[in-house]
Design a protein around this motif. Structure first.
Motif, short mmCIF file in Angstrom:
data_model
loop_
_atom_site.label_atom_id
_atom_site.label_comp_id
_atom_site.label_asym_id
_atom_site.label_seq_id
_atom_site.Cartn_x
_atom_site.Cartn_y
_atom_site.Cartn_z
N THR A 18 -65.24 -48.14 -24.20
CA THR A 18 -64.53 -47.25 -23.27
C THR A 18 -63.34 -47.96 -22.62
N VAL A 19 -63.56 -49.20 -22.19
CA VAL A 19 -62.49 -49.98 -21.56
C VAL A 19 -61.37 -50.24 -22.57
N ALA A 20 -61.75 -50.57 -23.80
CA ALA A 20 -60.75 -50.85 -24.83
C ALA A 20 -59.86 -49.63 -25.07
N ALA A 21 -60.47 -48.44 -25.08
CA ALA A 21 -59.69 -47.21 -25.28
C ALA A 21 -58.77 -46.96 -24.09
N MET A 22 -59.18 -47.37 -22.91
CA MET A 22 -58.33 -47.21 -21.74
C MET A 22 -57.14 -48.18 -21.79
N ILE A 23 -57.39 -49.40 -22.28
CA ILE A 23 -56.33 -50.40 -22.34
C ILE A 23 -55.31 -50.05 -23.42
N VAL A 24 -55.78 -49.68 -24.61
CA VAL A 24 -54.89 -49.33 -25.71
C VAL A 24 -55.42 -48.06 -26.39
N PRO A 25 -54.92 -46.90 -25.98
CA PRO A 25 -55.35 -45.65 -26.63
C PRO A 25 -54.71 -45.50 -28.01
N ALA A 26 -55.33 -44.69 -28.84
CA ALA A 26 -54.78 -44.42 -30.18
C ALA A 26 -53.46 -43.67 -30.03
N SER A 27 -52.59 -43.83 -31.03
CA SER A 27 -51.30 -43.15 -31.02
C SER A 27 -51.04 -42.51 -32.37
N ASP A 28 -50.96 -41.19 -32.38
CA ASP A 28 -50.59 -40.48 -33.61
C ASP A 28 -49.11 -40.72 -33.93
N GLU A 29 -48.31 -40.83 -32.89
CA GLU A 29 -46.87 -41.04 -33.07
C GLU A 29 -46.59 -42.32 -33.86
N TYR A 30 -47.29 -43.40 -33.52
CA TYR A 30 -47.07 -44.68 -34.18
C TYR A 30 -48.09 -44.96 -35.28
N LYS A 31 -49.00 -44.03 -35.48
CA LYS A 31 -50.02 -44.13 -36.52
C LYS A 31 -50.86 -45.40 -36.37
N VAL A 32 -51.33 -45.63 -35.15
CA VAL A 32 -52.20 -46.78 -34.90
C VAL A 32 -53.48 -46.32 -34.22
N PRO A 33 -54.56 -47.02 -34.49
CA PRO A 33 -55.82 -46.69 -33.83
C PRO A 33 -55.80 -47.20 -32.40
N GLY A 34 -56.72 -46.72 -31.61
CA GLY A 34 -56.92 -47.27 -30.29
C GLY A 34 -57.76 -48.53 -30.40
N ALA A 35 -57.85 -49.28 -29.33
CA ALA A 35 -58.65 -50.50 -29.34
C ALA A 35 -60.14 -50.19 -29.41
N ASP A 36 -60.51 -48.90 -29.31
CA ASP A 36 -61.91 -48.52 -29.45
C ASP A 36 -62.29 -48.23 -30.89
N ASP A 37 -61.35 -48.42 -31.83
CA ASP A 37 -61.61 -48.22 -33.24
C ASP A 37 -62.79 -49.09 -33.69
N ALA A 38 -63.60 -48.57 -34.60
CA ALA A 38 -64.82 -49.27 -35.03
C ALA A 38 -64.53 -50.65 -35.60
N ALA A 39 -63.48 -50.78 -36.42
CA ALA A 39 -63.16 -52.08 -37.01
C ALA A 39 -62.70 -53.08 -35.95
N ILE A 40 -61.93 -52.62 -35.00
CA ILE A 40 -61.45 -53.50 -33.93
C ILE A 40 -62.61 -53.90 -33.03
N GLN A 41 -63.50 -52.95 -32.74
CA GLN A 41 -64.68 -53.26 -31.94
C GLN A 41 -65.57 -54.28 -32.65
N ALA A 42 -65.75 -54.11 -33.95
CA ALA A 42 -66.57 -55.05 -34.71
C ALA A 42 -65.96 -56.46 -34.65
N ASP A 43 -64.63 -56.53 -34.74
CA ASP A 43 -63.95 -57.82 -34.63
C ASP A 43 -64.18 -58.44 -33.25
N MET A 44 -64.08 -57.62 -32.21
CA MET A 44 -64.32 -58.12 -30.86
C MET A 44 -65.71 -58.72 -30.73
N LEU A 45 -66.70 -57.96 -31.17
CA LEU A 45 -68.08 -58.41 -31.02
C LEU A 45 -68.37 -59.63 -31.87
N ALA A 46 -67.74 -59.72 -33.04
CA ALA A 46 -67.97 -60.85 -33.93
C ALA A 46 -67.29 -62.13 -33.45
N THR A 47 -66.22 -62.00 -32.65
CA THR A 47 -65.45 -63.18 -32.27
C THR A 47 -65.50 -63.51 -30.79
#
Length: 149
Positions: free
Chosen positions: A17-46
């Motif tokens: 939830t915090v990650a999505a607040m810090i960096v929300p997804a953007s359709d305009e720039y075609k990027v995921p939010g920081a709450d994306d599953a792959a990014i979350q997995a990276d956070m937890l792993a590192t």
């Protein structure tokens, strides 16, 4: 309670939830939010040595919110975030750094920024094995001795 460098389920939910607040997804720039599953997995792993500070930040957030952050309305969540920025200290800074660090090393984010998905050196310039001539200017300097204290 955090055990063996792992976050509890509630802490992981709040981290998302915090990650999505810090960096929300953007359709305009075609990027995921920081709450994306792959990014979350990276956070937890590192998380590594940052686990305790991140857990402390998430626990502080939970105390401020009085319930899971994801269950709060947007206005209440923003108010909690403002208070957290004021009172979170080093733990809040660590949490923010962890989120941004993992976000900005995601290939999709790098691509959206126009960055190459590889190291910038040698950019096609191949150095022959054993050619240490680039170090000649360094070797030419006199040694610097300093007293160890």
């Amino acid at each position: 309670m955090t055990t063996d460098n792992q976050l509890t389920r509630a802490q992981r939910d709040d981290l998302r939830t915090v990650a999505a607040m810090i960096v929300p997804a953007s359709d305009e720039y075609k990027v995921p939010g920081a709450d994306d599953a792959a990014i979350q997995a990276d956070m937890l792993a590192t998380l590594g040595r940052d686990t305790k500070m991140v857990a402390a930040a998430l626990d502080h957030l939970a105390r401020l919110a009085g319930q899971p952050l994801a269950e709060l309305g947007v206005a209440k969540r923003d108010a909690v975030a403002q208070e957290f920025r004021r009172s979170g200290g080093a733990a809040a800074a660590t949490l923010t750094r962890v989120v941004l660090q993992c976000y900005y090393r995601d290939d999709r984010v790098l691509h959206s920024l126009g960055l190459e998905l590889r190291a910038p050196f040698p950019k096609g310039h191949v150095l022959p094995d054993g050619d240490w001539s680039l170090l000649d200017p360094v070797k030419a300097r006199s040694g610097t001795l300093r007293r160890a204290t």
